[in-house]
Design a protein around this motif. Structure first.
Motif, PDB file in Angstrom:
ATOM      1  N   SER A  45     -22.879  -1.525  -0.806  1.00  0.00           N
ATOM      2  CA  SER A  45     -21.599  -2.157  -0.487  1.00  0.00           C
ATOM      3  C   SER A  45     -21.563  -2.530   0.995  1.00  0.00           C
ATOM      4  N   ASN A  46     -20.664  -3.411   1.353  1.00  0.00           N
ATOM      5  CA  ASN A  46     -20.486  -3.799   2.766  1.00  0.00           C
ATOM      6  C   ASN A  46     -20.234  -2.593   3.641  1.00  0.00           C
ATOM      7  N   LYS A  47     -19.470  -1.656   3.111  1.00  0.00           N
ATOM      8  CA  LYS A  47     -19.138  -0.435   3.855  1.00  0.00           C
ATOM      9  C   LYS A  47     -20.413   0.291   4.300  1.00  0.00           C
ATOM     10  N   ASP A  48     -21.405   0.340   3.425  1.00  0.00           N
ATOM     11  CA  ASP A  48     -22.661   1.018   3.764  1.00  0.00           C
ATOM     12  C   ASP A  48     -23.455   0.243   4.810  1.00  0.00           C
ATOM     13  N   ILE A  49     -23.437  -1.063   4.691  1.00  0.00           N
ATOM     14  CA  ILE A  49     -24.222  -1.895   5.602  1.00  0.00           C
ATOM     15  C   ILE A  49     -23.704  -1.773   7.038  1.00  0.00           C
ATOM     16  N   TRP A  50     -22.391  -1.743   7.190  1.00  0.00           N
ATOM     17  CA  TRP A  50     -21.800  -1.788   8.535  1.00  0.00           C
ATOM     18  C   TRP A  50     -21.479  -0.421   9.111  1.00  0.00           C
ATOM     19  N   ARG A  51     -21.816   0.634   8.431  1.00  0.00           N
ATOM     20  CA  ARG A  51     -21.405   1.972   8.864  1.00  0.00           C
ATOM     21  C   ARG A  51     -21.820   2.283  10.303  1.00  0.00           C
ATOM     22  N   ASP A  52     -23.034   1.930  10.696  1.00  0.00           N
ATOM     23  CA  ASP A  52     -23.524   2.287  12.021  1.00  0.00           C
ATOM     24  C   ASP A  52     -22.950   1.426  13.135  1.00  0.00           C
ATOM     25  N   ASP A  53     -22.287   0.334  12.786  1.00  0.00           N
ATOM     26  CA  ASP A  53     -21.743  -0.556  13.810  1.00  0.00           C
ATOM     27  C   ASP A  53     -20.274  -0.301  14.112  1.00  0.00           C
ATOM     28  N   LYS A  54     -19.721   0.763  13.574  1.00  0.00           N
ATOM     29  CA  LYS A  54     -18.312   1.047  13.816  1.00  0.00           C
ATOM     30  C   LYS A  54     -18.090   1.296  15.302  1.00  0.00           C
ATOM     31  N   LYS A  55     -16.968   0.802  15.787  1.00  0.00           N
ATOM     32  CA  LYS A  55     -16.592   1.047  17.179  1.00  0.00           C
ATOM     33  C   LYS A  55     -15.369   1.943  17.172  1.00  0.00           C
ATOM     34  N   TYR A  56     -15.380   2.925  18.037  1.00  0.00           N
ATOM     35  CA  TYR A  56     -14.226   3.812  18.168  1.00  0.00           C
ATOM     36  C   TYR A  56     -13.687   3.698  19.581  1.00  0.00           C
ATOM     37  N   CYS A  57     -12.386   3.565  19.692  1.00  0.00           N
ATOM     38  CA  CYS A  57     -11.730   3.456  20.996  1.00  0.00           C
ATOM     39  C   CYS A  57     -11.865   4.786  21.735  1.00  0.00           C
ATOM     40  N   ILE A  58     -12.246   4.720  23.015  1.00  0.00           N
ATOM     41  CA  ILE A  58     -12.398   5.956  23.790  1.00  0.00           C
ATOM     42  C   ILE A  58     -11.058   6.546  24.209  1.00  0.00           C
ATOM     43  N   ILE A  59      -9.971   5.797  24.024  1.00  0.00           N
ATOM     44  CA  ILE A  59      -8.641   6.298  24.383  1.00  0.00           C
ATOM     45  C   ILE A  59      -7.961   6.935  23.168  1.00  0.00           C
ATOM     46  N   CYS A  60      -7.727   6.152  22.114  1.00  0.00           N
ATOM     47  CA  CYS A  60      -7.022   6.685  20.935  1.00  0.00           C
ATOM     48  C   CYS A  60      -7.992   7.281  19.913  1.00  0.00           C
ATOM     49  N   GLU A  61      -9.272   7.002  20.065  1.00  0.00           N
ATOM     50  CA  GLU A  61     -10.345   7.524  19.211  1.00  0.00           C
ATOM     51  C   GLU A  61     -10.276   7.045  17.769  1.00  0.00           C
ATOM     52  N   LYS A  62      -9.500   5.992  17.529  1.00  0.00           N
ATOM     53  CA  LYS A  62      -9.438   5.420  16.187  1.00  0.00           C
ATOM     54  C   LYS A  62     -10.543   4.377  16.032  1.00  0.00           C
ATOM     55  N   GLU A  63     -10.932   4.167  14.782  1.00  0.00           N
ATOM     56  CA  GLU A  63     -11.924   3.136  14.510  1.00  0.00           C
ATOM     57  C   GLU A  63     -11.302   1.771  14.762  1.00  0.00           C
ATOM     58  N   ASN A  64     -12.046   0.897  15.410  1.00  0.00           N
ATOM     59  CA  ASN A  64     -11.541  -0.431  15.703  1.00  0.00           C
ATOM     60  C   ASN A  64     -11.612  -1.335  14.491  1.00  0.00           C
ATOM     61  N   LYS A  65     -10.524  -2.006  14.214  1.00  0.00           N
ATOM     62  CA  LYS A  65     -10.508  -3.006  13.155  1.00  0.00           C
ATOM     63  C   LYS A  65     -10.274  -4.393  13.756  1.00  0.00           C
ATOM     64  N   GLU A  66      -9.799  -4.425  14.959  1.00  0.00           N
ATOM     65  CA  GLU A  66      -9.418  -5.690  15.590  1.00  0.00           C
ATOM     66  C   GLU A  66     -10.239  -5.923  16.854  1.00  0.00           C
ATOM     67  N   SER A  67      -9.609  -6.491  17.840  1.00  0.00           N
ATOM     68  CA  SER A  67     -10.306  -6.803  19.084  1.00  0.00           C
ATOM     69  C   SER A  67     -10.050  -5.730  20.130  1.00  0.00           C
ATOM     70  N   GLY A  68     -10.705  -5.888  21.251  1.00  0.00           N
ATOM     71  CA  GLY A  68     -10.549  -4.958  22.346  1.00  0.00           C
ATOM     72  C   GLY A  68     -11.496  -5.355  23.459  1.00  0.00           C
ATOM     73  N   ILE A  69     -11.738  -4.439  24.369  1.00  0.00           N
ATOM     74  CA  ILE A  69     -12.662  -4.724  25.463  1.00  0.00           C
ATOM     75  C   ILE A  69     -13.776  -3.687  25.490  1.00  0.00           C
ATOM     76  N   GLN A  70     -14.895  -4.105  26.018  1.00  0.00           N
ATOM     77  CA  GLN A  70     -16.054  -3.239  26.126  1.00  0.00           C
ATOM     78  C   GLN A  70     -16.321  -3.036  27.623  1.00  0.00           C
ATOM     79  N   ILE A  71     -16.406  -1.764  28.050  1.00  0.00           N
ATOM     80  CA  ILE A  71     -16.697  -1.438  29.446  1.00  0.00           C
ATOM     81  C   ILE A  71     -17.853  -0.454  29.462  1.00  0.00           C
TER      82      ILE A  71
END
Length: 76
Positions: A5-31
């Motif tokens: 499934s798509n979920k399996d393919i993208w599992r390793d590319d998940k981004k988590y916010c270093i502030i709220c620690e939630k998984e990103n579903k939208e946009s943001g910034i990378q520092i």
């Protein structure tokens, strides 16, 4: 035949916010390879510098960036 499934393919590319620690579903910034979601970026723009929330955000940022810098030094 494997059913992937798509979920399996993208599992390793998940981004988590270093502030709220939630998984990103939208946009943001990378520092420095750290991600901050759009919601936290907006909150940081209006946060009161004398608040506990400001201290919390500042500490999370410093911790994330400090670990990145020490990793860079270790690889030299």
């Amino acid at each position: 035949y494997m059913d992937i499934s798509n979920k399996d393919i993208w599992r390793d590319d998940k981004k988590y916010c270093i502030i709220c620690e939630k998984e990103n579903k939208e946009s943001g910034i990378q520092i420095m390879n750290n991600f901050i979601c759009e919601e936290c970026v907006q909150r940081m723009n209006i946060i009161d510098v004398s608040s506990d929330e400001y201290e919390n955000v500042k500490n999370k940022l410093m911790k994330a960036i400090a670990s990145r810098i020490s990793n860079l030094k270790d690889s030299d």
